[in-house]
Write an enzyme that holds these catalytic residues in place. Structure first.
Site, PDB file in Angstrom:
ATOM      1  CE  LYS A  13       6.799   0.236  -0.085  1.00  0.00           C
ATOM      2  NZ  LYS A  13       6.071   1.518   0.060  1.00  0.00           N
ATOM      3  NE  ARG A  88       0.258  -2.041   0.913  1.00  0.00           N
ATOM      4  CZ  ARG A  88       1.035  -1.795  -0.139  1.00  0.00           C
ATOM      5  NH1 ARG A  88       1.793  -2.738  -0.646  1.00  0.00           N
ATOM      6  NH2 ARG A  88       1.051  -0.600  -0.667  1.00  0.00           N
ATOM      7  NE  ARG A 127       4.866   7.926  -7.499  1.00  0.00           N
ATOM      8  CZ  ARG A 127       4.951   7.055  -6.502  1.00  0.00           C
ATOM      9  NH1 ARG A 127       6.136   6.651  -6.065  1.00  0.00           N
ATOM     10  NH2 ARG A 127       3.878   6.597  -5.904  1.00  0.00           N
ATOM     11  NE  ARG A 135      -0.135   3.583  -8.155  1.00  0.00           N
ATOM     12  CZ  ARG A 135       0.570   3.145  -7.113  1.00  0.00           C
ATOM     13  NH1 ARG A 135       1.872   3.007  -7.205  1.00  0.00           N
ATOM     14  NH2 ARG A 135      -0.037   2.843  -5.995  1.00  0.00           N
ATOM     15  NE  ARG A 146      -1.603   4.504  -2.526  1.00  0.00           N
ATOM     16  CZ  ARG A 146      -0.985   5.219  -3.498  1.00  0.00           C
ATOM     17  NH1 ARG A 146      -1.692   6.014  -4.286  1.00  0.00           N
ATOM     18  NH2 ARG A 146       0.306   5.109  -3.678  1.00  0.00           N
TER      19      ARG A 146
HETATM   20  P1  ADP Z   1       1.915   2.150  -2.632  1.00  0.00           P
HETATM   21  O1  ADP Z   1       2.507   3.195  -3.528  1.00  0.00           O
HETATM   22  O2  ADP Z   1       0.634   2.610  -1.976  1.00  0.00           O
HETATM   23  O3  ADP Z   1       2.889   1.537  -1.694  1.00  0.00           O
HETATM   24  P2  ADP Z   1       1.700  -0.324  -4.220  1.00  0.00           P
HETATM   25  O4  ADP Z   1       2.011  -0.096  -5.634  1.00  0.00           O
HETATM   26  O5  ADP Z   1       2.665  -1.089  -3.376  1.00  0.00           O
HETATM   27  O6  ADP Z   1       1.372   1.093  -3.616  1.00  0.00           O
HETATM   28  O7  ADP Z   1       0.262  -1.028  -4.074  1.00  0.00           O
HETATM   29  C1  ADP Z   1      -0.899  -0.460  -4.622  1.00  0.00           C
HETATM   30  C2  ADP Z   1      -2.145  -1.110  -4.043  1.00  0.00           C
HETATM   31  O8  ADP Z   1      -2.113  -2.529  -4.268  1.00  0.00           O
HETATM   32  C3  ADP Z   1      -2.310  -0.971  -2.531  1.00  0.00           C
HETATM   33  O9  ADP Z   1      -2.892   0.258  -2.141  1.00  0.00           O
HETATM   34  C4  ADP Z   1      -3.204  -2.181  -2.221  1.00  0.00           C
HETATM   35  O10 ADP Z   1      -4.547  -1.937  -2.558  1.00  0.00           O
HETATM   36  C5  ADP Z   1      -2.684  -3.252  -3.175  1.00  0.00           C
HETATM   37  N1  ADP Z   1      -1.624  -4.074  -2.545  1.00  0.00           N
HETATM   38  C6  ADP Z   1      -0.301  -4.121  -2.884  1.00  0.00           C
HETATM   39  N2  ADP Z   1       0.374  -4.968  -2.090  1.00  0.00           N
HETATM   40  C7  ADP Z   1      -0.532  -5.467  -1.214  1.00  0.00           C
HETATM   41  C8  ADP Z   1      -0.466  -6.374  -0.113  1.00  0.00           C
HETATM   42  N3  ADP Z   1       0.689  -6.964   0.255  1.00  0.00           N
HETATM   43  N4  ADP Z   1      -1.612  -6.652   0.569  1.00  0.00           N
HETATM   44  C9  ADP Z   1      -2.768  -6.090   0.218  1.00  0.00           C
HETATM   45  N5  ADP Z   1      -2.918  -5.230  -0.790  1.00  0.00           N
HETATM   46  C10 ADP Z   1      -1.811  -4.908  -1.502  1.00  0.00           C
END
Ligand code: ADP
Length: 188
Positions: A13, A88, A127, A135, A146
């Site tokens: 994404k 989400r 990665r 991270r 996740r």
């Molecule tokens: P990923 O690589 O898992 O898609 P992101 O960088 O998008 O990770 O998000 C990392 C973390 O931030 C998620 O695992 C969650 O804990 C939190 N997070 C991000 N966006 C949301 C959302 N829309 N609702 C709830 N938690 C979120």
């Protein structure tokens, strides 16, 4: 153009959001980046979110909806935006519909990137190794959580947006340029 990028962690994404951002001159709104920025800056939001994120669980819907509502009011979103990592959950999606309606805005498309779990785990761990494990939520155990959270709480959004006539599904397993080409095709 107002777009949502939907797909599991590791589906690409962020990569595709950046390509779309350059091509269409609209910002990428990554809730993951916003939250990591808040943690790095030591804000109250960051402090509240850190533990949840480090476990691979989701931050509360109320907090996330507030962040996005404020963000899409900013000047740089006047011509549109690419949502990456939001919504989400179904409550986040219905809240987004409500706040877009209040602002007189509509979504153009929801692009879903698909990929299987084992490929995703491999990509994310790879990665993490290459970037020196930047991270804390990129350990195998947290990555698997996740992905489980994604399948349970986020994947149902595909049907939600299909029912709204907005869903465009793209294969996330092909090379980056081919994914981009598929996206351009479905955006027509
Ligand atoms: P990923 O690589 O898992 O898609 P992101 O960088 O998008 O990770 O998000 C990392 C973390 O931030 C998620 O695992 C969650 O804990 C939190 N997070 C991000 N966006 C949301 C959302 N829309 N609702 C709830 N938690 C979120």
């Amino acid at each position: 153009m107002r777009l949502i990028l939907l797909g599991p962690p590791g589906a690409g994404k962020g990569t595709q959001a950046k390509i779309l951002m350059d091509k269409h001159r609209i910002p990428q709104l990554s809730t993951g980046d916003i939250l990591r920025g808040a943690i790095a800056a030591g804000t109250a939001l960051g402090a509240a979110a850190k533990e949840v994120i480090d476990r691979g669980d989701l931050v509360s819907d109320d907090i996330m909806v507030g962040i996005i509502s404020e963000r899409i009011d900013a000047d740089d979103c006047a011509d549109g935006f690419i949502l990456d990592g939001f919504p989400r959950t179904i409550p986040q999606a219905t809240a987004l519909d409500g706040l877009l309606a209040d602002k007189g805005l509509e979504l153009d498309a929801v692009i879903e990137l698909t990929a299987d779990t084992d490929t995703l785990v491999g990509r994310i761990l790879n990665r993490a190794r290459e970037s020196g494990g930047a991270r804390p939520d990129d350990t195998e155990e947290v990555v698997r959580n996740r992905l489980a959270v994604y399948r349970k709480q986020t994947e149902p959004l595909a049907d939600y947006y299909k029912n709204h006539g907005l869903l465009r599904t793209v294969d996330g397993l092909v090379p980056i340029d081919d994914v981009s080409a598929q996206i351009e095709r479905v955006l027509g």
